[in-house]
Design an enzyme around this catalytic site. Structure first.
Site, PDB file in Angstrom:
ATOM      1  N   THR A 190      -9.440  -5.176  -0.961  1.00 27.94           N
ATOM      2  CA  THR A 190      -9.031  -3.153  -0.803  1.00 27.94           C
ATOM      3  C   THR A 190      -8.131  -2.899   0.459  1.00 27.94           C
ATOM      4  O   THR A 190      -7.547  -2.151   0.277  1.00 27.94           O
ATOM      5  CB  THR A 190      -9.923  -2.418  -0.976  1.00 27.94           C
ATOM      6  OG1 THR A 190     -11.166  -2.989  -2.205  1.00 27.94           O
ATOM      7  CG2 THR A 190      -9.935  -1.395  -1.083  1.00 27.94           C
ATOM      8  N   HIS A 193      -4.529  -3.733   0.643  1.00 27.19           N
ATOM      9  CA  HIS A 193      -3.127  -3.194  -0.002  1.00 27.19           C
ATOM     10  C   HIS A 193      -3.969  -1.589   0.848  1.00 27.19           C
ATOM     11  O   HIS A 193      -2.316  -1.592   0.651  1.00 27.19           O
ATOM     12  CB  HIS A 193      -4.728  -2.999  -1.220  1.00 27.19           C
ATOM     13  CG  HIS A 193      -4.216  -1.562  -2.453  1.00 27.19           C
ATOM     14  ND1 HIS A 193      -3.266  -1.712  -3.253  1.00 27.19           N
ATOM     15  CD2 HIS A 193      -4.115  -0.170  -2.626  1.00 27.19           C
ATOM     16  CE1 HIS A 193      -3.220  -0.888  -4.218  1.00 27.19           C
ATOM     17  NE2 HIS A 193      -3.253  -0.306  -3.023  1.00 27.19           N
ATOM     18  N   GLU A 194      -4.821  -1.402   1.128  1.00 28.20           N
ATOM     19  CA  GLU A 194      -4.716  -0.197   1.932  1.00 28.20           C
ATOM     20  C   GLU A 194      -4.134  -0.045   3.321  1.00 28.20           C
ATOM     21  O   GLU A 194      -3.387   1.192   3.408  1.00 28.20           O
ATOM     22  CB  GLU A 194      -6.331   0.438   2.713  1.00 28.20           C
ATOM     23  CG  GLU A 194      -6.838   1.302   1.307  1.00 28.20           C
ATOM     24  CD  GLU A 194      -6.049   2.451   0.088  1.00 28.20           C
ATOM     25  OE1 GLU A 194      -5.321   2.736   0.636  1.00 28.20           O
ATOM     26  OE2 GLU A 194      -6.689   1.721  -0.729  1.00 28.20           O
ATOM     27  N   ASP A 221      10.240   1.012  -6.012  1.00 30.14           N
ATOM     28  CA  ASP A 221       9.004   0.943  -4.600  1.00 30.14           C
ATOM     29  C   ASP A 221       9.614   0.795  -3.302  1.00 30.14           C
ATOM     30  O   ASP A 221       8.930   0.483  -2.046  1.00 30.14           O
ATOM     31  CB  ASP A 221       7.264   0.131  -4.667  1.00 30.14           C
ATOM     32  CG  ASP A 221       8.748  -1.403  -4.847  1.00 30.14           C
ATOM     33  OD1 ASP A 221       9.442  -1.798  -4.618  1.00 30.14           O
ATOM     34  OD2 ASP A 221       7.420  -2.273  -4.762  1.00 30.14           O
ATOM     35  N   THR A 226      10.801  -6.277  -5.310  1.00 30.98           N
ATOM     36  CA  THR A 226       9.231  -6.420  -5.865  1.00 30.98           C
ATOM     37  C   THR A 226      10.206  -6.147  -7.691  1.00 30.98           C
ATOM     38  O   THR A 226      10.750  -5.162  -7.211  1.00 30.98           O
ATOM     39  CB  THR A 226       8.588  -5.805  -5.376  1.00 30.98           C
ATOM     40  OG1 THR A 226       8.994  -4.763  -5.148  1.00 30.98           O
ATOM     41  CG2 THR A 226       8.083  -6.204  -4.989  1.00 30.98           C
TER      42      THR A 226
HETATM   43 ZN   LIG Z   1      -2.923   2.712  -3.451  1.00 32.86          ZN
END
Ligand SMILES: [Zn+2]
Length: 540
Positions: A190, A193-194, A221, A226
């Site tokens: 997490t 990701h943040e 994005d 990606t």
């Molecule tokens: Zn997110």
């Protein structure tokens, strides 16, 4: 979160739109960039209400260790990235270090703790409780509830405005922070990701929090390498949601198997760090690394401190000491005050040692810590009380006339007002113990006091008699209880011998809407607790 921010602060929308456009232009025009490793000072603010959300320093250290591994592509599971993307996995060349100097230049371990029930809300108000300057630190708040998410962060452009500075940083739900304690191995991702969001990355499926919808195949994005994707909530390694192979193992997916950033995402994050948007480009400047104490990466020894598992024990009972010194001492010397000294540099043995006292008394403890260069010492006078198996003068009478707590009586309070000696009321003499529970609105708080130990080995029956006075503050049922316990193993376990209830047998006076003080001996009652064959207690 962005919608909420702009709903609450509509006057910041224009700045955010302009900042977003500027940062996007800056990002697209950026040419290659160098390969300097950008170092970012970090501070964790643990917002808690004494629950499990008050996570340990070690759990935060595990988050820092893990995120640095991931950002430098040192994670072992990078080898599991499927072949199609193995060639574009990126070492982001960004390193995060816990601050060692606070905004005032004082020594810190980079972790603050604030008591507030806003930990159950986890919103902008919570962030306003404490924040260090965002141009000097990445602020991470840890809480019990993160607005229904595992964590969240705002883009640099959203918080660029002076008015939104106070919202800049990352919120992590405590059980998604690091990989030990309340969190676990898979939840550690997490945090990267943040940080991705904090450095201007969108989810792989575009600019929303909603994966797995058709519209996402038309949502960009803004990263070239990606692939277009609907977004995943499962680890479909060879999923093709928009007609081409998806990068399911990306940290910016919801797939649960993220383990890589792409080279394109790396460029985008580094552009965010090089841009003045939300002052990100000030974070890694050498002057700031010096100001926050993270330039060399060496630990600064700030403070020696320790705590103990239990500060009143019996002879021969084990107790554990805990080193709470920071930052990162590498050797420890304990003086337990009984002529025993323990010294060494193996943390397994010397950081949190167990000690046993063989002689009753009060002991002062000294801890000396060193990091190889500097040395700090702390002494706590009469820190530990070791009880003997004392003789019993029968009858033993205690009216608390000579003070409390003392060598015979000890106090254990969880919080707030506790047992204290008072001369405002007494049955005989001048004193008694009182517990002011009138202004306490929290149910089931415990306040305890306990005696020293006594030798009952030659006794057939022991009788404990006590007097009390009590009035409830309400006519309604109350959860107030007075309980008498005995222990045959020095407080390791307790046997309930008597319980008086505030709604049944405890009141000695009518309920009182103001704080109650007994005005005469008729407002006191008496009870006895019998312990038959107390010597047997030690054998059961
Ligand atoms: Zn997110």
């Amino acid at each position: 979160m962005t919608e909420k921010l702009f709903h609450d602060r509509p006057h910041t929308i224009l700045d955010a739109e302009q900042a977003e456009a500027q940062l996007e232009t800056f990002t697209q025009q950026r040419q290659g960039g160098g390969n300097q490793v950008y170092i970012v000072p970090v501070v964790f603010h643990v917002i808690h209400n004494f629950g499990e959300e008050n996570i340990s320093d070690e759990q935060i250290h595990s988050a820092m260790e893990s995120v640095n591994i991931d950002f430098r592509k040192l994670n072992e599971d990078i080898d599991d990235v499927i072949e199609a993307f193995a060639g574009i996995t990126a070492d982001v060349e960004v390193e995060f270090r816990l601050a060692q100097l606070d905004p005032q230049g004082n020594c810190t371990n980079g972790i603050t703790r604030t008591v507030s029930d806003l930990t159950y809300v986890g919103d902008s108000d919570m962030k306003e409780l404490i924040q260090w300057p965002r141009e000097k630190y990445l602020n991470v708040w840890v809480c019990a509830y993160a607005q229904g998410a595992a964590g969240y962060s705002l883009y640099p452009s959203s918080v660029n405005s002076f008015f939104n500075e106070d919202q800049d940083g990352i919120v992590l739900k405590h059980d998604y922070c690091g990989y030990i304690g309340t969190s676990n191995w898979s939840r550690r991702r997490t945090f990267p990701h943040e940080i991705g969001h904090w450095l201007n990355l969108r989810h792989c499926w575009g600019n929303s929090n909603e994966p797995n919808i058709d519209e996402n195949c038309d949502e960009d994005d803004l990263v070239d390498d990606t692939p277009w994707t609907r977004g995943w909530q499962s680890c479909a390694l060879y999923g093709e949601s928009c007609g081409t192979l998806d990068n399911v193992q990306n940290y910016m997916e919801y797939s649960g198997c993220g383990r890589m950033f792409t080279e394109g995402q790396k460029d985008r994050m580094r552009a965010a760090l090089e841009s003045s948007t939300a002052q990100r480009n000030q974070l890694w400047q050498e002057s700031n690394l010096e100001a926050t104490g993270v330039l060399t990466g060496e630990s600064i020894l700030c403070e020696a401190s320790f705590s103990v598992s239990k500060d009143v024990v019996c002879m021969g009972q084990e107790m554990q000491f805990f080193d709470n010194s920071y930052n990162a001492p590498s050797s420890w010397t304990w003086d337990f005050g009984d002529g025993t000294e323990l010294s060494g540099n193996d943390p397994e043995i010397f950081k949190n040692p167990i000690h046993t006292y063989e002689v009753p008394g009060d002991y002062s403890i000294t801890l000396v810590v060193s990091n190889g260069t500097d040395e700090l010492a702390v002494t706590q006078e009469q820190f530990v009380t070791v009880l003997g198996s004392g003789e019993l003068d029968s009858p033993l009478v205690e009216g608390f006339e000579a003070g409390f707590p003392d060598d015979e009586w000890f106090l254990y309070n969880t919080e707030g007002a506790g047992w204290e000696v008072t001369n405002t009321a007494s049955f005989t003499g001048d004193y008694s113990l009182k517990l002011d529970n009138y202004s306490n609105d929290i149910e089931w708080l415990e306040d305890q006091f306990f005696s020293r130990t006594f030798d009952f080995s030659e006794v057939d029956e022991a009788l404990i008699t006590f007097k009390w006075a009590y009035a409830s503050k309400t006519m309604e049922a109350t959860s107030d209880r007075l309980r008498v316990y005995i222990s045959a193993d020095c407080g390791e376990s307790w046997i309930l011998k008597e319980q008086l209830s505030g709604s049944v047998d405890m009141p000695t006076s009518e309920y009182s809407s103001s704080p109650f003080t007994p005005s005469s001996t008729s407002e006191w009652a008496s009870a006895s607790v019998s312990i038959t064959n107390p010597a047997q207690l030690t054998e059961t």
